[in-house]
Enzyme design. Sequence first.
Site, PDB file in Angstrom:
ATOM      1  N   GLU A  52      19.217 -17.915 -21.205  1.00  0.00           N
ATOM      2  CA  GLU A  52      19.644 -17.511 -22.552  1.00  0.00           C
ATOM      3  C   GLU A  52      20.207 -16.105 -22.416  1.00  0.00           C
ATOM      4  O   GLU A  52      19.443 -15.129 -22.389  1.00  0.00           O
ATOM      5  CB  GLU A  52      18.445 -17.541 -23.515  1.00  0.00           C
ATOM      6  N   CYS A 109      21.128 -10.730 -29.771  1.00  0.00           N
ATOM      7  CA  CYS A 109      22.036 -11.402 -28.825  1.00  0.00           C
ATOM      8  C   CYS A 109      23.170 -12.100 -29.535  1.00  0.00           C
ATOM      9  O   CYS A 109      24.274 -12.181 -29.012  1.00  0.00           O
ATOM     10  CB  CYS A 109      21.255 -12.395 -27.968  1.00  0.00           C
TER      11      CYS A 109
HETATM   12  N1  NAD Z   1      20.606 -15.862 -25.506  1.00  0.00           N
HETATM   13  C1  NAD Z   1      19.567 -15.382 -26.155  1.00  0.00           C
HETATM   14  O1  NAD Z   1      18.850 -16.101 -26.840  1.00  0.00           O
HETATM   15  C2  NAD Z   1      19.240 -13.917 -26.059  1.00  0.00           C
HETATM   16  C3  NAD Z   1      18.243 -13.398 -26.885  1.00  0.00           C
HETATM   17  C4  NAD Z   1      17.948 -12.044 -26.807  1.00  0.00           C
HETATM   18  C5  NAD Z   1      18.602 -11.229 -25.922  1.00  0.00           C
HETATM   19  N2  NAD Z   1      19.577 -11.759 -25.126  1.00  0.00           N
HETATM   20  C6  NAD Z   1      20.311 -10.865 -24.235  1.00  0.00           C
HETATM   21  O2  NAD Z   1      19.397 -10.009 -23.558  1.00  0.00           O
HETATM   22  C7  NAD Z   1      20.012  -8.770 -23.271  1.00  0.00           C
HETATM   23  C8  NAD Z   1      19.126  -7.630 -23.704  1.00  0.00           C
HETATM   24  O3  NAD Z   1      17.829  -7.758 -23.205  1.00  0.00           O
HETATM   25  P1  NAD Z   1      17.294  -6.900 -21.950  1.00  0.00           P
HETATM   26  O4  NAD Z   1      17.958  -5.573 -21.946  1.00  0.00           O
HETATM   27  O5  NAD Z   1      15.817  -6.949 -22.009  1.00  0.00           O
HETATM   28  O6  NAD Z   1      17.837  -7.767 -20.739  1.00  0.00           O
HETATM   29  P2  NAD Z   1      17.546  -7.587 -19.180  1.00  0.00           P
HETATM   30  O7  NAD Z   1      18.364  -8.624 -18.508  1.00  0.00           O
HETATM   31  O8  NAD Z   1      17.705  -6.181 -18.752  1.00  0.00           O
HETATM   32  O9  NAD Z   1      15.977  -7.926 -19.020  1.00  0.00           O
HETATM   33  C9  NAD Z   1      15.424  -9.166 -19.432  1.00  0.00           C
HETATM   34  C10 NAD Z   1      14.128  -9.420 -18.672  1.00  0.00           C
HETATM   35  O10 NAD Z   1      14.417  -9.571 -17.294  1.00  0.00           O
HETATM   36  C11 NAD Z   1      13.498  -8.807 -16.522  1.00  0.00           C
HETATM   37  N3  NAD Z   1      14.125  -8.473 -15.228  1.00  0.00           N
HETATM   38  C12 NAD Z   1      14.860  -7.382 -14.902  1.00  0.00           C
HETATM   39  N4  NAD Z   1      15.258  -7.459 -13.609  1.00  0.00           N
HETATM   40  C13 NAD Z   1      14.786  -8.641 -13.130  1.00  0.00           C
HETATM   41  C14 NAD Z   1      14.884  -9.306 -11.871  1.00  0.00           C
HETATM   42  N5  NAD Z   1      15.567  -8.790 -10.852  1.00  0.00           N
HETATM   43  N6  NAD Z   1      14.267 -10.509 -11.754  1.00  0.00           N
HETATM   44  C15 NAD Z   1      13.596 -11.064 -12.778  1.00  0.00           C
HETATM   45  N7  NAD Z   1      13.482 -10.485 -13.994  1.00  0.00           N
HETATM   46  C16 NAD Z   1      14.076  -9.292 -14.171  1.00  0.00           C
HETATM   47  C17 NAD Z   1      13.205  -7.623 -17.406  1.00  0.00           C
HETATM   48  O11 NAD Z   1      12.004  -7.028 -16.987  1.00  0.00           O
HETATM   49  C18 NAD Z   1      13.104  -8.302 -18.769  1.00  0.00           C
HETATM   50  O12 NAD Z   1      11.820  -8.863 -18.929  1.00  0.00           O
HETATM   51  C19 NAD Z   1      21.338  -8.794 -24.003  1.00  0.00           C
HETATM   52  O13 NAD Z   1      22.364  -9.098 -23.088  1.00  0.00           O
HETATM   53  C20 NAD Z   1      21.155  -9.925 -25.003  1.00  0.00           C
HETATM   54  O14 NAD Z   1      22.352 -10.518 -25.429  1.00  0.00           O
HETATM   55  C21 NAD Z   1      19.899 -13.076 -25.173  1.00  0.00           C
END
Ligand code: NAD
Length: 477
Positions: free
Chosen positions: A220, A254
């Site tokens: 997502e 998002c």
């Molecule tokens: N499609 C959807 O339903 C949806 C919903 C909410 C947010 N988003 C998206 O999320 C983003 C914002 O959220 P964010 O800043 O927390 O995103 P992010 O990708 O920075 O982090 C998301 C999660 O991934 C973890 N993470 C980071 N590095 C990792 C790795 N190497 N391996 C595994 N996990 C890892 C983080 O700790 C966090 O828990 C935006 O791009 C937004 O559009 C999408």
Amino acid sequence: MDGSPTSLPLGALKDCFQAMVLRSRTEPAPDLAARLDRLARLRAVVADNEERFRQAISADFGHRSAVETTIAETMMLYSEIRHATKQLKSWMAPQRIATTLQFLPARNRLIPQPLGVVGIIAPWNYPLQLTLAPAIGALAAGNRVIIKPSELAPHFAGLLKETVAARFDATELLVTGIEDQIAKAFASLPFDHLVFTGSTRVGRLVAEAAGRNLTPVTLELGGKSPAIIDASADLEEAAERIAYGKLLNAGQTCIAPDYVLVPERALQAFAEKVRAQMRRMFGTDPANKDYTSIISDRHYARLEGLVADAAQRGAKILQPAKADDPNWKSHRKFPPTLIVGATADMAVMQEEIFGPVLPVLGTRSPADAIAFVNARDRPLALYWFGKDNAARDEALARTISGGVTVNDCLFHFAQANQPMGGVGASGTGAYHGEWGFRTFSKLKPVFYRSKFNRLADLYPPYGGKIARLEKLMRFMS
Ligand SMILES: NC(=O)c1ccc[n+]([C@@H]2O[C@H](COP(=O)([O-])OP(=O)(O)OC[C@H]3O[C@@H](n4cnc5c(N)ncnc54)[C@H](O)[C@@H]3O)[C@@H](O)[C@H]2O)c1
């Protein structure tokens, strides 16, 4: 409230994971009553701690509107849990499937089974909803679940860990710590399914790590979701709805409309109307409790950079409130900002904005707007405003996006009977309601041979039997 999440060392996480795997492989799948009980306990985690969750999330943001936590997190979860609870019996029932002609008489059934152990990696922006909504589907489907919350929501993560542990055995549902090493190791565990909600950049890393285990993923992700204003649209109405869609959670959504495409001649008028609506909804005072803060100084500075870049490249900056009030920054609230006449070369048009900054771009025709969208990555959401149904259908047919709301923003996301998921760079797979149940189930096709059918005719010695059967099938096809 305990602000620091109790750490779960990496070794302990791996042990818990192994214990879940063992139980999922050696115990019968949970029956309807056991699954309903898990859903009821999940509901109690939220219902018994609602106010604590509101405060924890607010502490993580600096300030998070309590009403927005209610609308976008707790209400969403109650609605999903209620729906799953009501529908679970029918979702779990084996489905009758028609038998292919030449195999009659016989029976086919499609039988859903739990996959085993499901991992959930969640972002910070709606931390409660995006950790627990996938868990609803995974638990309903009879799985064991481990959740990895975001390190940017530490108060929330600690509270979730504590409240889940109070109601669930660690082999049913477990919340990990948020240390960096946990995040990286988590995606490498050989889950039976992994749900990742977050950025497209990290989504690629997670998909790579999961791919090494052949773990199926639901991704997502984010991206730039356009809003298209058709010439037939009521500008006032569209401005109100886009202002809300953009400023909910201060744009840290998002599926927020990332930018707006407006017929060129209506560009200025539309931008003014959005500005007026933003002012009407959220006023001009940075201390307004309805308006949410930006999650961190780093995220705040990135937004400032996007606006400065657009201004420097000649865009007109329009704000409903005086942006030089130092209270904006001291509350880490970002003044709502319209970027009028944005162009594709501006940084604000090249990355997901994820904040209360709205580029508004002029288009020459509906085809021009569609071409603009199609020249970019497939978005998570698309919004279309207008009264001309033929133009609407053309835009829907010619663009691909994760989902669409017509004449409003966001609401397709909240439909319990519709799948939520992206496409291409905005994600893969889907969940919510029955779509989640199916994502987290193995749908196993089973063929029951009947003592009356003549399948033995297919066995050797073949003689002329197969040739006769082939002739018959050719005749019937
Ligand atoms: N499609 C959807 O339903 C949806 C919903 C909410 C947010 N988003 C998206 O999320 C983003 C914002 O959220 P964010 O800043 O927390 O995103 P992010 O990708 O920075 O982090 C998301 C999660 O991934 C973890 N993470 C980071 N590095 C990792 C790795 N190497 N391996 C595994 N996990 C890892 C983080 O700790 C966090 O828990 C935006 O791009 C937004 O559009 C999408």
